[in-house]
Scaffold this motif. Sequence first.
Motif, short mmCIF file in Angstrom:
data_model
loop_
_atom_site.label_atom_id
_atom_site.label_comp_id
_atom_site.label_asym_id
_atom_site.label_seq_id
_atom_site.Cartn_x
_atom_site.Cartn_y
_atom_site.Cartn_z
N TYR A 151 66.05 7.33 27.41
CA TYR A 151 66.79 6.34 26.55
C TYR A 151 67.37 6.65 27.05
CZ TYR A 151 63.33 7.52 22.88
OH TYR A 151 61.41 6.73 21.75
N ARG A 152 68.57 5.31 27.41
CA ARG A 152 69.49 4.99 28.04
C ARG A 152 70.07 4.17 28.08
NH1 ARG A 152 70.94 2.41 33.32
NH2 ARG A 152 68.17 2.04 33.70
N ARG A 153 70.91 3.88 27.36
CA ARG A 153 71.96 2.58 26.89
C ARG A 153 72.31 1.17 28.40
NH1 ARG A 153 77.20 2.80 24.99
NH2 ARG A 153 77.06 0.92 24.52
N HIS A 171 70.98 9.15 20.87
CA HIS A 171 70.23 10.11 20.88
C HIS A 171 68.64 10.47 21.65
CE1 HIS A 171 68.40 13.98 19.05
NE2 HIS A 171 69.88 14.12 19.31
N SER A 172 68.84 11.64 22.20
CA SER A 172 67.07 12.09 23.19
C SER A 172 65.92 11.31 22.51
CB SER A 172 67.63 13.33 23.51
OG SER A 172 67.36 14.05 22.28
N TYR A 173 66.02 11.85 20.81
CA TYR A 173 64.94 10.92 19.89
C TYR A 173 64.64 9.43 19.93
CZ TYR A 173 64.32 16.09 19.10
OH TYR A 173 64.27 17.89 19.34
N GLY A 174 65.68 8.95 20.41
CA GLY A 174 65.43 7.33 20.85
C GLY A 174 66.03 6.82 18.76
N ASN A 175 67.38 8.03 18.62
CA ASN A 175 68.08 6.88 17.78
C ASN A 175 69.45 6.40 18.42
OD1 ASN A 175 66.21 7.88 15.72
ND2 ASN A 175 67.58 9.89 16.03
N PHE A 176 69.97 5.11 18.19
CA PHE A 176 70.96 4.66 18.73
C PHE A 176 72.52 4.52 17.45
CE2 PHE A 176 73.84 0.79 19.28
CZ PHE A 176 73.63 1.08 20.33
N ARG A 177 73.02 5.03 18.19
CA ARG A 177 74.35 5.70 17.09
C ARG A 177 75.67 5.56 17.60
NH1 ARG A 177 73.58 12.48 17.37
NH2 ARG A 177 74.27 12.57 19.28
N LEU A 178 76.69 4.94 16.16
CA LEU A 178 77.72 5.24 16.86
C LEU A 178 78.21 6.39 17.19
CD1 LEU A 178 79.13 3.92 13.06
CD2 LEU A 178 78.43 2.41 15.05
N SER A 179 79.61 5.76 17.93
CA SER A 179 80.21 6.75 18.25
C SER A 179 81.45 7.27 18.14
CB SER A 179 80.54 6.98 19.69
OG SER A 179 79.64 7.34 20.84
N VAL A 180 82.49 5.87 17.19
CA VAL A 180 83.63 5.99 16.63
C VAL A 180 82.62 5.12 15.13
CG1 VAL A 180 84.71 6.51 18.68
CG2 VAL A 180 84.36 4.26 17.65
N ARG A 227 81.14 8.64 12.62
CA ARG A 227 80.46 9.50 14.26
C ARG A 227 79.28 9.66 14.23
NH1 ARG A 227 80.70 13.95 16.50
NH2 ARG A 227 81.11 13.58 19.21
N HIS A 228 78.23 8.92 14.89
CA HIS A 228 76.54 10.05 14.87
C HIS A 228 75.87 8.94 13.42
CE1 HIS A 228 77.86 12.24 17.49
NE2 HIS A 228 78.23 13.55 17.52
N GLY A 229 76.85 7.56 12.96
CA GLY A 229 75.90 7.70 11.77
C GLY A 229 74.81 6.53 13.04
N ILE A 230 73.73 6.77 12.22
CA ILE A 230 72.31 5.80 13.69
C ILE A 230 73.07 4.30 12.66
CG2 ILE A 230 69.72 6.23 13.00
CD1 ILE A 230 69.94 8.99 12.19
N VAL A 231 72.65 3.68 13.64
CA VAL A 231 72.92 2.24 13.71
C VAL A 231 70.90 1.41 13.49
CG1 VAL A 231 73.15 0.13 14.42
CG2 VAL A 231 75.10 1.96 15.30
#
Length: 2040
Positions: A304-306, A318-327, A278-282
């Motif tokens: 940034y919006r998916r 994330h608001s800084y532009g990081n695309f992350r895992l939720s699970v 969780r929250h791992g940066i992709v």
Amino acid sequence: MSLAMKLQFGYKIIHFLRELNDGARFQRGREIHSTTRDSGEVVYGNVAPTCTPDFVTVGIPEDTAVTSPVASPTCTDGDAGADGTMTFSFTSGNTGGEFLINGASGAVTLNSALDYETKVTYTLEIRVADGGVPPLDTTFTVYVQVTPVNEFDPVITSPNPVISNVKESSLGVIITTVAATDDDDGRDGELRYDITDGNDGKFHIDSITGGLYAIQPLDYETTKSYSLEVEVVDLSQTAPRTATTTVTINLKNVNEFYPTCAALLYTEMKEDSDMNRRHGIVARVGETCSDPDDDGSRRYPFTYRRRSINDYLMFNMHSYGNFRLSVEIDPDTEKNVYYQEVYVTEFGISPKLWIRVGVVLKMIGVDDNPTIWPSLLMDLELSENQAPGQNVLMTLQATDGDPPNTPEGHLEYGLASQPNPEQFIVHPDGNLYLIKPLDRETDATIVLNVHVVTKYKPSDLIPATITITVTDINDNVPSFDQPMYYASVAEGTDYSVTPIATVVASDPDLGLNGTVTYNIIGGNPSGLFVIDMNSGVVTTPLPLDYDSMQKSFQLTIQAEDGGSPALSSTILLIVDIEPVNEDDPVIYGSLDATVSEGDGHGVVVFIFNVSDLDAGPDGMISFTGLTDLYPFALNRDSGEITLVGPVDREITPAYNLEILVSDKSQSSPRSVTTTVSVTLVDENDNSPVCDPVVHVEISTLDGAGSEVVQLNCDDADIGANGDLDYVIVSGNDNGDLTVDTNGKVVLVKPAGLQKYTVDITVQDKGSPALNTSVTLLIDVTVHPLVTNLPAVLNIPENTSVSTFLFQINSTSIEPLYYDLISVNEAGYFVLGRSTGKLYLANALDKETLDYFYMVVQVIHARTGLSTYGNITIIVDDVNDHSPTFSNSFNNIKVTENIALGTEIIDLDVSDLDKDAINRQISYTIKSGNSGGKFAIDINGKLTVNGLLNYEEKSLYQLEIEANDNAPLGSLIAITKVIVEVVNQDEFPAVFNFSASNNTVWIAEDFAIAGVILELNATDLDGNIIVYDFLSADTSVFEIDARGRIYLVKSLDREVLDNYDLVVRASNPTGLSSTATVKIIVTDVNDNEPQFGSSVSATDVLESSPVGTTLINLTCSDRDIQDNAKLTFTIIAGNGAGHFRLDGLQLVTNDALNFDRESHYKLVVEAVDQGIPSRSATTVITVQVLQTAIPPNFLPNIDTVSVFENTAAGTEFYDADATSLGAHEDANGTIQYSILSGNSADTFAIALDSGKIVLTGPVDADNGIDSYQLVIQAVSKLDSSLTDTLILNVTIDDVNDNKPVFSQTQYTDVVVDGSTTGTSVLTVIATDVDRGMNSQISYSLSGIRSADFTISSVGEVVVANTIDFNFRDRYTLTVHATDAGVPALTAEAILILTVHSDQNTAPSFSSSSVRVSIAEDIGVGTLVSKLVATDPDSGANGNLVYNIMAGDPAGMFGIGLSDGAVDVFQALDRETQDFYQLQITCADRGTPSLSATIYLNINITDVNDNNPLFVPTSYSASTTSDVNVGYQVGQVTASDIDLGFNAVITYSIISGNGGNLFAIDPYTGVVSINGDLAAALGSHILTIQAKDSGTSPGLSTTTFTVTVTNTPNYSFKVLENQASGTLVGSLTEPGSVTYTVVSGDVAREFYISSPSGEIRTSTPLDREQVPVYTLTVLVEEIANPANWYNLLVTVTVDDDNDHDPVFSQSSYTVQVMEGSPTDFSVFRIPVSDGDEGPNANIDLVIVDGISDAVFKVSDATGEVFVKTPPKYADRTSYDVQIRAIDGGAPPRSSDTVVRVRIIESLSVQSSVCGVGEALFLSLECSSADTSGRVLYTLTRHMFNFNSSNITNVEFFTLQTSNSPFLVDKVTGELRVSNDGLIFTESKYIFWVVANAFYTDGSKESRQGMVRVDTFDPSVNIIEVTLKVPNTDLSANGTSTVLVYGVRSTSTDSLTNLNSAKPFMSEGELLALYQAVSDGTPVPPLTTGNGTVLSVMGYFVEPKAAEVWHETTTGIAIIAIVCICIFILILAIVLYVLCTRSSKKK
């Protein structure tokens, strides 16, 4: 009580007419005047002045100098002295004193300056009076038109505007509008706008509206502000004036750069990676983004919006532009590749621009899950017939938690051990296959041990067990216990219970497979036989009949087991039927015959058609007459009936012959009795019968086709012999008459003689024909006959008056008179009474009246007889109206990219001409169409014809001509169309590559997120370009904003090897272009070879030669090129090398031995040539088969004999083909069949044993005595192994047929005295047997058979001399015996008659006799006596008479000895009208000799039958407007009598009230005889049919006629629709034609027949004709005499094709400042030519300035004060009013009302009191006429009381179309225009008084007047007063009209907007009338008078002016009286003088 006083309860009563004798009258009322007249002396001599002309029109510019001359009257007075002196003075029109007139000369000059904006027209009425006493005068009128002068500069209402924040993208949008006004009118006040400075081509101003546009892109970075100088100029044609203003435009900066980011981010992540949480940066998207527009002021430049919806819960942004895992992601249970999109949007700026960024995540899994069987013990059930080979029996499925397509999750399966023998294999993919056949009887249960293993853990074996159960199949066929069955049954026996036969079959299978049922499957017609399905017992429920069915049946019986599928076998059961004699003879065909009454002896009349279903003698027929058949004879053996006597149809029309028909059964003969009916055919032996002389009268009015007389003739014959033809042979020299085939004499043309004597021959159609003559005497009554009426004339509308139009022609040589007795419009035509010539008396106008219909009466001068005719005159159109455009000027804007063919305007043109030929409008662009950019079609639609380019030309001025194209001189109209071209963005984005370099090759293992291609496009407009896919698999590829194409999903060339990506490049305006990028995927070796089947099976004979092909393998590799090139090897199972591979063919490599090894399992491997290579295997099972032994016959040819009486089912031969070792039986190796020679399936062979049996009887006597059968034996193991046997079967004869004689009875004559050896005759017998069995010998038996002998060939000869006296007849039996053992014999009868030459036959004097008798002749009456003579004596001369034929019913008798024929039974001609009796006279000699005569008896008719109607009743329906003579229907009656007895006439005997119907007495046609309009409903007519016999027969029927209303049709159609538009369809019953006969004078419709479709022939115009009423003539096609009219109403629905129309383009009115709210300023006349919602007009004030002060009413068109105007604020207003109709889309038009504000004048009113403004509240009748005085203003009302005032003048402040004016001098307020007065209306206006003082000064004061109108028919009562003689009336009475107002509240200015409450007539009568007879309420008096009566007021229609009361009438009467008086005076003087002379 005084009528003038105000009553205490608030009512006000006003005298409506105070002076009743002043000549005033109501416009719609009666004249009120005194009954007394003043008398005075009439003065003659003075003549009034005359002016020629009496008016003049002048135009004066508004700046014309004062004192300038205006006009001078041209008047003269012929009198002398003072009577001839003329003086001139203004009487009206010069209210403002603008003009002066010279009293002596009449010259008019300008007195004060004119102002076009204040007043445009003046009407100056000038009184021209002479100096006579009393003075006489006339009126001269000067119409002054003030023309404008350009005197005002334009005024810009919004000077120097500044417009800020103008967007750079404001192309085509109004930035601002420059507004200006000009107080001038007309073109001097019409303004145009132009940019004169500061414009670099980026702006455009609308020259008419002042709208300012940007026409080129604006760029803030280039120019931030623009300053434009705009000039406004008026359109004055003389001295235009201008004004200028400066417009400042400030641009607004916009955000125009998109963010830039990495288009695609790719990440690979192992399943056990630290980031898989969780929250791992992709991906770090934000680190790749930047914005050129960002100046650093934004802390967070992006959001940034998916975008992706899929896998939404698995990721976050994330608001800084990081695309992350939720699970955490588990690739074993979830996807391993993810594609997501992120929207990067600018933050803190507007507009917010955004781009897309793609993110790809690929998960890599690890091996971490065990392999598990779902069950260790598995069961499988297989049928023993399961075929080895490719079918998958079962798929093993173990589970592994790892993904199956990954190395760690890939499973393989195998067998741990094989059963014995080896029958199964398991493929690595888990599929279980069978490789050898199963046998349940050998192995019922099989156990297999299997295992599963992962690819990378081969030691991890997981075992399991499969138990296979083999089930039984049905594999045995039922078998019968014998090869064939046979049965013989007798017909007629009951076999429904008794078995015919029983069949038995067995099946060794068990259960249902061994249960046998039986069924008959062949040879059983109609289900005659049935079999018990369980027992095999065969019976029949139906009786067996040898005669009607086949004699033998071969039943095919099937034995079937209960298996599935069922197995069966068949066997033959032969059933023979034995005959029993049982059937009667059956007669076929009609028993009716005909014979002509003229036919002679020997004619064949009838031949029987008889059959007997029995066989042999039982089926042989003989015929016997049961009654006397004369005049017919019957042949006993053939059944032939011939005519032997005379017949006569008129005596006996038919015969019934009773005949016995019997068979020749020797045991129990059977017979039937029948009657043959013979009908006689007529011959022509009767002449026609007619009345010899017929006398009739006709009239000259009878036209062609009129019936003269119906001749009644008859002919006793029938058919053509009785059909009559009528021919006029003399007396018809002029050809006036004709006669039809029914004897009806009709006129060919009107009678030309007064008398006719006509000879007519009536002749039948017989051969030869017979005839008679009739003389017809005709008297003619003379009427005038008009030959050319009715007539239709077409006359042009410009025909001159007095033109001769038409001559009425008549055949009469005597004088005639002609009268025009009616015409639809009088006064246009004159008809000469004695000449019949028609002239035009008045000018025609098609547009006023387009047709005339007149009725003409023609009277015979001598007889007074009349006839009538009609003339229809159609006025033809002349082109006297020019086309008219609805607008003479049009302004249109179009964009430069408008499509070709687009309609930009529809020019509306009208033409008042009626005929379409004079309004065939065509359109032409006459000028201004440079480059042919526009085109106009035939409908006036202006379209774009060429590409427009704003840069080339932005304005087109088109002059368009409309031409009506009339053939006789066309007329034209011209309009102007201004087309403004609006600029558009034209250039799309364009890709910078061609089609040849848009292909990319990538390998199928291309890396995800790799950039494949970067595209580049340009936009010549400089716009930013955005890229996207129009068609692509977006799950495989993505494109970013820079045009870079990425791979986002793994490729697989084998699934898809190329992609066509359609890419779009778009600019912000939406313009785009597309390109196709082709991506070709190249191959990678990623596929194993794949065999067509994992397991294959085949078999091979052990004897097959080396190289035999066993199987063709199929194998493929989804890769291509080297990756798909395969090599094949046998890697297991071929240790001895018995097999090899030849490519993909498996072939034998060595000899095989079934005993050494019968089964092989081969493993074949395929390997590709890829790097690294890939491989696959398949298993092939080979079964070796044993070699078959061929069958062999010894010998191959054999012979056998069979007697023909051998029973069916007998075995007579056993074929054997086992000599080489093959063996027979059900389990044997050979099988037998008959290949050929078995005709008619005579033989059958057992398949397994070869035994041959007969299937039915064989008969050598039928011509077939031998058969050659070809028998074949076939190996069951190998069908190619066969042998044949030829078996010759000979059929031996048996003596089973008797001889047969050629006939059963022989008859002949032997001559008396014949000696021994004389041959008599030869008999013939035959025998179908062969050899000795067919050799025949003959013998004779019977009494005296020894007198003859018979030879071996059947010749009978005399053995002893024949003696007639000893024996005259021999009856012998002839025997024929064959030589068979035992011998068979047949017999025949031989009858020999001995003939003696001594006897002479009797004879008649003729061969036939004809007589006629009536059908009612009495029984016993002698018909005829026939006598024959015979010279012999004794018995030879003793004669006997008999009726031999022709009288089967025995209607006649004959004396046996005297030949007298009489009536024996009552006769009926209708049953039979002719008898031909064959009468024989025979002597009693031996042999008896005879003679024959034919008695022909005609039966003549008696009227003994009534007519008969068929059907018995009739009905019909019709409409009420059908024409007289319309045929409703027809009744038909028939009479079976003949001649006049059958001639029928018809008549209506009841139910015909009003004589509405008529019936043709001869045809029965019922027609209309009167007007049915008032006869709706049912009419039941009783119709009588009467024949023409002496005692007529009668019958009646009913004919019900239902009369209904004429069907009317109503249709609607929209106006302006194209020609051919469907209006509606008429649906009248039957086949009819339709014709429009009236209501369509302009031919605007056409109707199609027979469809009834009504269509327009030209576009309709509702405003010209809103409703059409068409009369449509409906005519029956089959009978044009039947017609009627339909009324068709066509309503033209309105199309909104008219703009609202103001009466003029502008108006000028005045209003006093301070006028109160709702003060009426002006009523605007506005109309709309449309109707309904399209004509509902809304009026709005469209300029904001005027809208604040004024308002307008939609309902009345009145402009009211909204806010009291102030002169100090504004001196005038241009109120722009727009009229908008309710159409869709709406249409509108504008007008301008210039309201000039008059400065208020202070005033104190003496009427209202000091300090109050003058306000008058008055009333007026809506019937008041112009000149009526309502009130008189005085100077004191305006407080002008000073003695220094010399003069006061009055005038009104209101518009020129006001109904009221005030007299300047007298102050009288009069009705000036009664056409503007409306009921219940309110009028408010200002009045001004100007006071002139002695010192020359002037003072003005104003007041307000309110006038309310009432309806005189509603609000008035009539009051009669008694007054003194000194008052109004000499007789002491006077009548006044009184109205009342219920309240005085509206007399106050505060209630100005309230309606005045007038009292109704009822309220007034209730107040003042005591009794309804007029008695007033007592006491009711007025001043000096008493009220006599109070009555309601009746408004009479205005009476026509009586001529003798007119001025002209009085003058002429006076002159005539004077002349008479002078004449009388002269006579008196003459007499007096004469007498005086005589005295002297």
